[in-house]
Scaffold this active site. Structure first.
Site, short mmCIF file in Angstrom:
data_model
loop_
_atom_site.label_atom_id
_atom_site.label_comp_id
_atom_site.label_asym_id
_atom_site.label_seq_id
_atom_site.Cartn_x
_atom_site.Cartn_y
_atom_site.Cartn_z
CG ASP A 166 -1.84 1.14 1.30
OD1 ASP A 166 -2.47 1.43 0.27
OD2 ASP A 166 -1.95 1.77 2.37
CG ASP B 72 -2.14 7.53 0.49
OD1 ASP B 72 -1.21 8.27 0.16
OD2 ASP B 72 -3.21 7.47 -0.13
#
Length: 360
Positions: free
Chosen positions: A26, A28
């Site tokens: 991922d 963020d």
């Protein structure tokens, strides 16, 4: 790495770079927070690559195109190409194209990445409800405001399918959590009374696409959210590493539902390079990780946290006590997600609970 025992208990006797062939990261809260890299992570990812691990980037943030995401990663010192990036806009566009067919009219709500993904999937992007879209695809965008939300509401009430790239309620930022796409999706759903079709994580399509692109045989999902990254990893049949550099804090982790409990835990994505200690049954009941132990208090119903050994016996990442607490609590709550109540036994335990904002 063993294959039995509760979530997080197994650990990894070797660094993940030696166990998994691809890390599905991922972005963020994992690689960056806001515009800036998580300190030390670009160097850690470069080291992971030099050890033979391949990297894929899987983000629920739909605002930007894969090209823009890759450019940002390169600016931060993380080598990436557009083909290495899977966005939730791409996943939504693929689903809509399969549902409605080539050339179907779609109203995008969100950042430029939403419209770009729809066009790339062979769909026709329109600007207003009066253009009679068959679907509204809603993704995160910093400039989404009343006008776009109102247009989406009108289109959905006229029969357009409401598709959300994701329903993350928040996004991490240097100022703390800020409203995410889920908050804006909730506005449209509340007004129309119709729940959206959600295509991003935890739907396994995004991780499955990244696995297909990279040819991964033993992927490891690295994320900061329990409800998207960790749950999505489980639904895709992949192992997971939770990092604490984003939105999940220790209290949230302790209260994790069974399908949102990670296999590994680290402070940040540098945990790809570290050995992860296992959590084993402790003498006298409870669970032990390194010098830390956690066990039920039969009189008060709390968990007790304590430490054995001298102060020189320090764990590598400062998370052994949290690992022991998680396994002790999850063993006692195998099917639930009740908050944990913890009592510190001794000054080191009290300091750990204070640091994690876990009250007695």
């Amino acid at each position: 790495m063993t294959t039995t025992g509760p979530a997080l208990a197994r650990g990894s006797a070797q660094p993940p770079t030696a166990v998994y062939d691809v890390a599905l990261l991922d972005l963020d809260g994992v690689v960056y927070v806001g515009p800036d890299a998580v300190p030390g992570v670009p160097a850690a990812l470069a080291t992971a690559r030099s050890a033979g691990m391949r990297l894929g980037f899987v983000t629920n943030n739909a605002a930007r195109t894969p090209e823009e995401v890759a450019e940002h990663l390169c600016d931060l010192g993380v080598a990436a190409a557009a083909a290495d990036v899977i966005t939730s806009s791409q996943a939504a566009a693929t689903v809509v194209a399969e549902l409605l067919g080539d050339g179907a009219r779609v109203l995008p709500v969100g950042g430029p990445g939403v419209a770009a993904a729809l066009t790339a999937a062979g769909l026709t992007v329109v600007a207003a409800a009066e253009d009679e879209p068959l679907a509204v695809v809603q993704g995160y965008g910093r400039d989404v405001g009343w006008a776009q939300l109102a247009e989406a509401v009108v289109a959905v009430r006229r029969g357009a399918r409401h598709v959300a790239t994701n329903t993350d309620a928040t996004i991490p930022s240097p100022r703390g959590p800020l409203p995410g796409n889920g908050a804006m999706v909730g506005v449209v759903s509340a007004v129309t009374g119709r729940p959206p079709l959600v295509t991003g994580k935890p739907d396994p399509a995004m991780h499955a696409e990244c696995v297909r692109r990279t040819g991964a045989r033993r992927p490891l999902v690295v994320g900061d959210r329990l409800d998207t990254d960790i749950e999505g990893a489980g639904r895709a049949g992949a192992a997971s590493l939770l990092v604490l550099s984003g939105v999940t804090d220790p209290a949230t982790l302790l209260a994790a539902a069974p399908h949102q409990r990670p296999d590994l835990l680290s402070v940040d994505a540098g945990g790809l390079l570290d050995v992860h200690p296992g959590v084993v049954p402790a003498d006298g009941g409870g669970w032990r990780c390194g010098a830390w132990w956690a066990r039920p208090d039969p009189e008060r119903g709390h968990l007790q946290l304590g430490r054995t050994g001298g102060e020189s016996e320090r764990e590598a990442d400062g998370l052994d006590a949290l690992r022991a607490l998680c396994v002790a609590h999850w063993t006692r709550e195998p099917d639930g997600s009740a908050p944990a109540r913890v009592r510190a036994l001794g000054a080191p335990a009290a300091a750990a609970l204070s640091r994690w904002q876990l009250s007695d």
